[in-house]
Scaffold this active site. Sequence first.
Site, PDB file in Angstrom:
ATOM      1  N   ASP A  11      54.081  31.247  76.113  1.00  0.00           N
ATOM      2  CA  ASP A  11      55.159  30.943  75.158  1.00  0.00           C
ATOM      3  C   ASP A  11      54.965  29.527  74.638  1.00  0.00           C
ATOM      4  OD1 ASP A  11      57.615  31.281  73.725  1.00  0.00           O
ATOM      5  OD2 ASP A  11      58.613  30.041  75.218  1.00  0.00           O
ATOM      6  N   SER A  12      55.605  29.243  73.511  1.00  0.00           N
ATOM      7  CA  SER A  12      55.559  27.884  72.971  1.00  0.00           C
ATOM      8  C   SER A  12      56.214  26.893  73.935  1.00  0.00           C
ATOM      9  CB  SER A  12      56.287  27.850  71.624  1.00  0.00           C
ATOM     10  OG  SER A  12      57.622  28.273  71.810  1.00  0.00           O
ATOM     11  N   GLU A  53      66.522  24.098  74.456  1.00  0.00           N
ATOM     12  CA  GLU A  53      65.510  23.162  74.983  1.00  0.00           C
ATOM     13  C   GLU A  53      66.154  21.860  75.472  1.00  0.00           C
ATOM     14  OE1 GLU A  53      61.801  23.197  74.911  1.00  0.00           O
ATOM     15  OE2 GLU A  53      62.027  25.362  74.720  1.00  0.00           O
ATOM     16  N   CYS A  71      56.545  35.330  73.352  1.00  0.00           N
ATOM     17  CA  CYS A  71      57.112  34.506  72.278  1.00  0.00           C
ATOM     18  C   CYS A  71      57.080  35.354  71.006  1.00  0.00           C
ATOM     19  CB  CYS A  71      56.234  33.265  72.109  1.00  0.00           C
ATOM     20  SG  CYS A  71      56.672  32.225  70.709  1.00  0.00           S
ATOM     21  N   THR A  74      57.620  34.391  67.924  1.00  0.00           N
ATOM     22  CA  THR A  74      56.966  33.702  66.809  1.00  0.00           C
ATOM     23  C   THR A  74      55.451  33.880  66.906  1.00  0.00           C
ATOM     24  OG1 THR A  74      58.773  32.097  66.929  1.00  0.00           O
ATOM     25  CG2 THR A  74      56.888  31.508  65.562  1.00  0.00           C
ATOM     26  N   CYS A 112      64.178  36.152  69.696  1.00  0.00           N
ATOM     27  CA  CYS A 112      63.599  34.873  70.135  1.00  0.00           C
ATOM     28  C   CYS A 112      63.903  34.763  71.618  1.00  0.00           C
ATOM     29  CB  CYS A 112      64.216  33.705  69.382  1.00  0.00           C
ATOM     30  SG  CYS A 112      63.728  32.110  70.076  1.00  0.00           S
ATOM     31  N   THR A 113      62.883  34.427  72.383  1.00  0.00           N
ATOM     32  CA  THR A 113      63.030  34.471  73.835  1.00  0.00           C
ATOM     33  C   THR A 113      63.985  33.410  74.397  1.00  0.00           C
ATOM     34  OG1 THR A 113      60.996  33.175  73.930  1.00  0.00           O
ATOM     35  CG2 THR A 113      60.802  35.537  74.233  1.00  0.00           C
ATOM     36  N   HIS A 114      64.325  32.424  73.577  1.00  0.00           N
ATOM     37  CA  HIS A 114      65.284  31.411  74.035  1.00  0.00           C
ATOM     38  C   HIS A 114      66.735  31.914  73.973  1.00  0.00           C
ATOM     39  CE1 HIS A 114      61.961  28.651  73.489  1.00  0.00           C
ATOM     40  NE2 HIS A 114      62.690  27.646  73.923  1.00  0.00           N
ATOM     41  N   TYR A 174      57.549  26.333  67.855  1.00  0.00           N
ATOM     42  CA  TYR A 174      56.623  26.976  66.925  1.00  0.00           C
ATOM     43  C   TYR A 174      57.374  27.545  65.702  1.00  0.00           C
ATOM     44  CZ  TYR A 174      52.544  27.213  70.153  1.00  0.00           C
ATOM     45  OH  TYR A 174      51.463  26.937  70.958  1.00  0.00           O
ATOM     46  N   GLY A 175      58.681  27.784  65.882  1.00  0.00           N
ATOM     47  CA  GLY A 175      59.471  28.484  64.858  1.00  0.00           C
ATOM     48  C   GLY A 175      59.245  28.004  63.429  1.00  0.00           C
TER      49      GLY A 175
HETATM   50  N1  DGL Z   1      60.104  31.361  72.115  1.00  0.00           N
HETATM   51  C1  DGL Z   1      59.928  31.421  70.685  1.00  0.00           C
HETATM   52  C2  DGL Z   1      60.212  32.818  70.148  1.00  0.00           C
HETATM   53  O1  DGL Z   1      60.468  33.753  70.889  1.00  0.00           O
HETATM   54  C3  DGL Z   1      60.789  30.455  69.942  1.00  0.00           C
HETATM   55  C4  DGL Z   1      60.612  29.019  70.275  1.00  0.00           C
HETATM   56  C5  DGL Z   1      59.874  28.203  69.246  1.00  0.00           C
HETATM   57  O2  DGL Z   1      60.339  28.092  68.092  1.00  0.00           O
HETATM   58  O3  DGL Z   1      58.873  27.674  69.639  1.00  0.00           O
HETATM   59  O4  DGL Z   1      60.177  32.996  68.962  1.00  0.00           O
END
Ligand code: DGL
Length: 278
Positions: free
Chosen positions: A14-15, A162, A77, A79, A196-198, A46-47
Amino acid sequence: MKLPSTAGPIGIFDSGYGGLTILHGIRQLLPEYDYLYLGDNARAPYGPRSFDVVYEFTRQAVLRLFEMGCHLVVLGCNTASAKALRTIQQVDLPQWDADRRVLGIIRPTAEVIGSLTQSRHVGVLATEGTIKSESYNLEIHKLHPDLTVSGVACPFWVPLVEYNEADSPGADYFVKKRIDQIMRLDPQIDTIILGCTHYPLLMPKILKYLPSGVRVVPQGEYVADSLKHYLQRHTDLDSLCSKGATVHYLTTENPQKFKEQAQIFLHEPVEVENITLG
Ligand code: DGL
């Protein structure tokens, strides 16, 4: 390219920290495997990044996980799954080692959505990159052409998680704003994908502002289920995934910081190593 041929852990990339929600779901269902988690925290989020940049960063991470012994890597992730998965599968894997595998998390989520919605109207909340890529619309329509899909980007949600602000009163404003936006876009939505995993970390606030009766899809659970079936169908690959029930964590940022933040996601102490990509 010479990559290690002995059995190794399943890589989860993941990012940053978000993929820990995917790792958690996978470990609940498949606790016997070894896992190697890599968070590119130094370059997250990364978004908002371009297609080319997300692809290049993800490519570097996947290659490193292969070099460290993984035969299978899950892009935990959305993204990276939206912007890098296809090119890695089609261009890089045949050059590196055609027997290794990289899986994303959009397809498994798109697969289940058709059996969860009654109104046939679904919503996707995700990063700007995932929404702009149209990956969810494309995957869902391939499998369930009758569904109406509406997507809304939630640019501030990842930083809220985050920076450990998910439970703060300030987060309410940003969560309500996007929930109201998606429900205005299509009031018939009865099922929402947190793409999005967050975002599962914002669940209490998401549920607070969603109209009752709208269900939220827990991505980790469905990704785990899909991985389990994948390994059952691919026994050669399964035999190259070692089973010692261990988890190791790698970050491109400060390991101490990762350790503290990871507890928000995992509620357990973790040992973390720093690596450099690129
Ligand atoms: N974990 C990323 C996702 O599922 C999002 C976090 C990021 O923007 O890096 O898209």
